[in-house]
Design an enzyme around this catalytic site. Structure first.
Site, PDB file in Angstrom:
ATOM      1  CB  ALA A 216      -0.917   0.006   1.220  1.00 37.80           C
ATOM      2  CB  ILE A 218       6.165   1.031  -2.358  1.00 34.78           C
ATOM      3  CG1 ILE A 218       6.791   0.664  -1.013  1.00 34.78           C
ATOM      4  CG2 ILE A 218       7.225   1.377  -3.383  1.00 34.78           C
ATOM      5  CD1 ILE A 218       7.662   1.730  -0.417  1.00 34.78           C
ATOM      6  CD  GLU A 220       4.023  -0.829  -5.976  1.00 38.29           C
ATOM      7  OE1 GLU A 220       3.185   0.004  -6.318  1.00 38.29           O
ATOM      8  OE2 GLU A 220       3.883  -1.586  -5.000  1.00 38.29           O
ATOM      9  CG  ASP A 262      23.652  37.301 -29.274  1.00 34.59           C
ATOM     10  OD1 ASP A 262      24.088  38.439 -28.999  1.00 34.59           O
ATOM     11  OD2 ASP A 262      23.866  36.732 -30.356  1.00 34.59           O
ATOM     12  CG  ASN A 646      -0.395  -0.182  -5.375  1.00 35.84           C
ATOM     13  OD1 ASN A 646      -1.217   0.520  -4.789  1.00 35.84           O
ATOM     14  ND2 ASN A 646       0.769  -0.504  -4.848  1.00 35.84           N
ATOM     15  CG  ASP A 650       0.028   3.295  -7.692  1.00 37.84           C
ATOM     16  OD1 ASP A 650      -0.869   3.951  -7.148  1.00 37.84           O
ATOM     17  OD2 ASP A 650       0.927   2.704  -7.068  1.00 37.84           O
TER      18      ASP A 650
END
Length: 809
Positions: A216, A218, A220, A262, A646, A650
Site C-alpha cells: 500500500a 510504495i 511502484e 544575445d 496499485n 498508480d
C-alpha cells in the site's frame, strides 16, 4: 506459495508482471519519443551535390563527397584537405592536445602520427578559425574516432535530478515501510498468540497484513511516470521550437531566474537592413539619387565593391538568403540601388582572404581589380578607424586627420544612439595578385566610409520580456554590439529600466569581484564582451544562487554555454555551440525561451501533482490499515486487492495528471528553488490532508460493512479506497482552483483515465471474478452506493478545502 495459497499467489504474480510490463512499455515509449527529438538536432554537413552547394545530414555523407568547413563547424568525417584558408582545427578528442592545429593542403611524404597529419582533418574535431574544403575519405565507424568508439562500452544515461531525489526518497521510504511492516507483523503475532489463535493461520494472516502495508505504501509506477511526463514535456517544447538535448534541462528550466541572451537574431529579427551611410566629403542624397560623378563616383564605387566583394553571403534566384544577416543586408542594399553583386564577383576574382573572427572584429579579402590587387576590409568602426592612416575625401586619398576621425566617430555615435549597427569599410593597395595577407597587414588602410543598419526587435519579444519580469526572471542582454546600440534596444523592449546600467567588456574587466557582486543586479546590458566576460557574468549570478540560462551561437559562446545551468544553442548557430547546449532553439527566438520556461514549470508542477496523488492515495490506505491494527479490526484489504488498487490507480490517473494544462498563474510565481525537496512547496501538507480524508472514508466504510460481516467490511473498504483514489484525480488537477472553475472536461486524459479505472473496477464485481478478490455476495447495490457516495464525498471535501484555503489566502 510457501503457505499453500497457490491460486492467490499465481494471481499476484500475474498482476506484478502486468504492472512491470506496463511500466517498461510506458518508459520505452517515452525514451523513443526522446530519441526522435534528438534527431531534430543532429548535425548537418555542407556539400556539393548535383553540382550545387547543399546541406545534408551527416549520416548521408559518403566517401568522395566534397565538404565545406568554416569556423564553428564540427568536422563530419575524415577527409583530405583540398583547400585551407588559415584553417585551424582542435583535435583534442584524438590527440589530447587543446591547441588548435593550423592545416594545409601540401603533400606529406613520410608516414606520420595523426597529430602531424596537417593535410587531413578528422571526424569530431572542431574548426575554430578559417575555412576549408575536404574530400571525404572515411565516414561513421571507419573514421579514426569511430575506431576509438568501437573500443568503448556505451555509457548508461544519467537520471535527472528529480529522479535522483525520488530514488533517494524511495530508499528512505522503503526502510521506513519495512520497519512499519515488521512492527505490525510483531503486534499481530503477539496479539494472536495471547488470543490462542491457530499458529499457522496466525503467521499467515500477520504476514499478509504486513505485506499489505508495504504494498500500500510504495508507489511502484512513480519512476516511469516521471520519465513519461518529462518526455511529454520535451515533445511540447519541440512543438514550440525548443529541442531538449539533455532531459534534466526540463526540470532546471522551471527554476531559471536569470536569462542571459544575445541580441542579434534572438531578441531581434536577424534581418538587417541598411538604412543609412556616411562617406566623408560625399553628399549622401546624390548617392541615393545616383547623381554622383567624377572623384566622388570612385569613392562610392569603393564602398560598393567593399560591401559586395568582402562578403561571403548569397541571395539565390529563389530569394533564399544564405550567410550572415549583416552581409545579406549589404547585398540587398546593393541590389536595391541597381547593383548586380553577382556580376561584380564574377568580374573581380577573390585571390585571397582573412576570414572574420570575433576577436579582431575584421574581415579582409584580396581581389583583382582592373589588373591591380586591392585588399578590402570591413569591420567594427572603432577597429577600422584605429587601423586607418588615410581616408577618401570626395574620392581623393588624403592623410587622415583628427577632424576626419572625429566626424566619423560622431556619425558612428549618432547611428548607434538610434540603435543602428555600423560597419566601416577600408581599402589598401597590395603588391600583386600572389599576395597572401596576414593579420599584420590589416593596418595603414584607407578609410572609405560607414554603413548603418538596423535589426528590428521581434514582435513577440516585448510581451515575452514582460512575461519574464512577471515570472520573477531577470533578462540580461549580452552582445558584441556597441554599448549605445545595445542599450537603446534594451530600453525599447523593456530589458533596461530606469537606474539600470550598460557596461562594455572592458568596463567589466575593470570591476573587482566585490564591485561586480555589488553592481550585478543593476547591470542589464553587457556590450563588446569576450568569451571570458560571458563566463564571469554567469558565474557571478550563480554565486548569488541563481539558476542561469545563457544563449549562444558561436564557437566563442561554447564555454559560457557549458558554464550556465541551461545552455541554449541557436538552431542557426555552430555545431560547437549546439553540442555545448542543453536546449536548442530552432527559431532562434527569445520568446521561445520564455515559452520553454513555462513548459518546464508546468512539467514540474504536474509531476508534483502526480506525486501528491500517489502518496495521498497510499497514505489513505496505510491509515486504514494502521487503524485496523490498533482497534483490532480485520485487515481492511487483502494483498491481492492492494496490488489491484496499485495496478489501476498508480498509472493512468497519475500520467493523466502529468498532462494537465499550465496553471493560470504559473508564470506569475517566483522561480522554484532547484534544491527544494520533492515534498516541499505545500506538497506534504496536501498529501497529509488528502490521505487523512481518504483514510477516514475507508475506515467509515469498513465500519459499516463490519456491522454485517468482516468479509463485507473488507470488500467495502477495498471498494471505497479504489473509488476514492479514482475520484481524487479531479481535485488533484490543481493545487488551488476548484474543479468546476477549472473545467470538468478540460483534461480529456483525466476523464479517460477515470473511465478506464472505473471499468476495471467493475470487472472485479462480475460473478466468478469477485470471489478471487474476496468480495462476498452480500456486497450489492446498496453497499456499492455507500462506497461510491463516500468516495465522491472525499473528493468534494478535498475541493472544498482548496476553496477555503484560496479565499483565506
Amino acid at each position: 506459495m510457501f503457505l499453500g495459497e497457490f491460486v492467490e499467489s499465481l494471481i499476484i504474480f500475474v498482476v506484478v508482471i502486468l504492472n512491470a510490463v506496463l511500466g517498461v512499455t510506458q518508459t520505452r515509449k517515452a525514451e523513443s519519443s526522446l530519441d526522435s527529438l534528438k534527431k531534430l538536432s543532429s548535425p548537418n554537413a555542407k556539400v556539393i551535390r548535383n553540382g550545387k552547394k547543399s546541406t545534408i545530414p551527416v549520416k548521408e555523407l559518403v566517401v568522395g563527397d566534397i565538404v565545406f568547413l568554416e569556423a564553428g563547424d564540427y568536422i563530419p568525417a575524415d577527409g583530405r584537405l583540398i583547400e585551407a584558408q588559415t584553417l585551424k582545427v582542435v583535435e583534442g578528442m584524438l590527440t589530447g592536445e587543446a591547441e588548435a592545429v593550423l592545416k594545409h593542403t601540401d603533400r606529406i611524404e613520410e608516414e606520420v602520427a595523426i597529430g602531424d597529419q596537417r593535410n587531413m582533418v578528422f571526424s569530431g574535431a572542431t574548426v575554430v578559425y578559417g575555412r576549408g574544403t575536404l574530400v571525404v575519405t572515411a565516414t561513421g565507424m571507419n573514421t579514426e574516432v569511430g575506431k576509438v568508439a568501437t573500443l568503448l562500452e556505451s555509457a548508461g544515461s544519467k537520471q535527472t535530478p528529480l529522479q535522483q531525489k525520488l530514488d533517494d526518497f524511495g530508499k528512505k521510504l522503503g526502510i521506513i515501510i519495512m520497519i512499519l511492516a515488521a512492527v505490525i507483523f510483531g503486534i499481530q503475532v503477539v496479539r494472536g498468540y495471547f488470543a490462542g489463535n491457530n499458529f499457522k493461520s496466525l503467521i499467515f494472516d500477520s504476514f499478509m497484513f504486513a505485506i499489505a502495508v508495504a504494498v500500500a505504501a510504495i508507489p511502484e509506477a512513480l519512476s516511469s511516470i516521471v520519465t513519461i511526463v518529462l518526455a511529454v514535456g520535451t515533445k511540447d517544447m519541440a512543438k514550440r521550437q525548443a529541442i531538449i538535448r539533455k532531459l534534466p534541462a526540463v526540470e532546471t528550466l522551471g527554476s531559471t531566474s536569470v536569462i542571459c541572451t544575445d541580441k542579434t537574431g534572438t531578441l531581434t529579427q536577424n534581418k538587417m537592413t541598411v538604412v543609412d551611410f556616411y562617406m566623408y566629403g560625399v553628399n549622401k542624397y546624390e548617392v541615393i539619387e545616383n547623381r554622383v560623378d567624377g572623384d566622388t563616383k570612385e569613392q562610392v564605387e569603393a564602398i560598393n565593391l567593399g560591401s559586395t566583394l568582402c562578403n561571403d553571403s548569397e541571395i539565390t534566384n529563389t530569394g533564399k538568403e544564405i550567410g550572415d544577416p549583416t552581409e545579406v543586408a549589404l547585398l540587398r542594399f546593393a541590389t536595391k540601388r541597381g547593383i548586380d553583386y553577382k556580376e561584380i564577383r564574377e568580374k573581380y576574382d577573390r585571390l585571397n582572404e582573412i576570414p572574420f573572427d570575433s576577436d579582431r572584429k575584421l574581415m579582409s579579402t584580396v581581389n583583382a581589380i582592373n589588373g591591380n590587387a586591392i585588399m578590402f576590409t570591413k569591420g567594427a568602426p572603432d577597429v577600422v578607424f584605429a587601423r586607418s592612416s588615410k581616408a577618401l575625401n570626395d574620392g581623393e586619398e588624403i592623410n587622415i586627420t583628427e577632424e576626419i576621425k572625429n566626424k566619423y566617430r560622431e556619425k558612428n555615435e549618432e547611428f548607434s544612439n538610434k540603435a543602428l549597427r555600423v560597419l566601416a569599410f577600408a581599402i589598401k593597395d597590395v603588391p600583386d595578385e600572389n599576395f597572401v595577407p596576414c593579420l599584420e597587414d590589416e593596418v595603414d588602410m584607407t578609410l572609405v566610409g560607414v554603413m548603418a543598419m538596423i535589426d528590428p526587435p521581434r514582435e513577440q519579444v516585448y510581451d515575452a520580456v514582460k512575461e519574464a519580469i512577471g515570472a520573477g526572471i531577470k533578462t540580461i542582454m549580452i552582445t558584441g554590439d556597441h554599448k549605445t546600440t545595445a542599450a537603446a534596444i534594451a530600453k525599447d523592449i523593456g530589458i533596461m529600466k530606469d537606474g539600470d546600467k550598460a557596461l562594455t567588456g572592458k568596463e567589466l574587466d575593470d570591476l573587482s569581484e566585490l564591485e561586480l557582486d555589488k553592481e550585478l543586479e543593476h547591470i542589464s546590458v553587457y556590450a563588446r564582451v569576450s568569451p571570458e566576460n560571458k563566463i564571469r557574468i554567469v558565474k557571478a549570478w550563480q554565486k548569488k544562487g541563481c539558476i542561469t540560462a545563457m544563449t549562444g551561437d558561436g564557437v566563442n559562446d561554447a564555454p559560457a554555454l557549458k558554464q550556465a545551468n541551461i545552455g541554449i544553442g541557436m538552431g542557426s548557430g555552430t555545431d560547437v555551440a549546439k553540442d555545448a547546449s542543453a536546449m536548442i532553439l530552432t527559431d532562434d527566438n527569445f520568446a521561445t525561451i520564455v515559452a520553454a520556461i513555462e513548459v518546464g514549470r508546468t512539467v514540474y508542477s504536474n509531476i508534483k501533482k502526480s506525486i501528491t496523488y500517489l502518496f495521498a492515495g497510499n497514505l489513505g490506505a496505510i491509515i486504514a490499515i494502521i487503524f485496523a491494527v490498533f482497534v483490532n479490526w480485520p485487515n481492511p484489504f487483502t494483498a491481492l486487492q492492494l496490488l489491484f488498487i496499485n495496478l489501476i490507480n498508480d498509472s493512468l490517473p497519475a500520467i493523466a495528471l502529468g498532462l494537465e494544462m499550465a496553471e493560470p498563474n504559473i508564470m506569475k510565481e517566483k522561480p522554484r528553488d532547484v534544491n527544494e525537496g520533492i515534498l516541499a512547496g505545500g506538497t506534504w501538507q496536501a498529501v497529509l490532508v488528502r490521505g487523512i480524508i481518504i483514510g477516514v472514508v475507508v475506515i467509515s466504510s469498513q465500519y459499516i460493512g463490519d456491522l454485517i460481516s468482516p468479509e463485507l467490511g473488507t470488500s467495502m473498504a477495498f471498494s471505497t479506497v479504489t473509488l476514492a483514489r479514482i475520484f481524487q484525480t479531479l481535485p488533484a488537477r490543481s493545487d488551488y482552483i476548484p474543479i468546476l472553475k477549472l473545467g470538468l472536461f478540460k483534461n480529456k486524459y483525466v476523464i479517460g483515465a477515470i473511465g478506464i479505472c472505473l471499468l476495471l473496477y467493475c470487472v472485479v464485481l462480475i460473478p466468478g471474478v469477485r470471489g478471487i478478490f474476496a468480495i462476498p455476495n452480500t456486497f450489492g447495490l446498496l453497499q456499492f452506493g455507500i462506497c461510491l457516495g463516500l468516495a465522491l464525498l472525499s473528493a468534494l471535501i478535498m475541493d472544498l478545502i482548496k476553496f477555503i484555503i484560496k479565499n483565506r489566502n
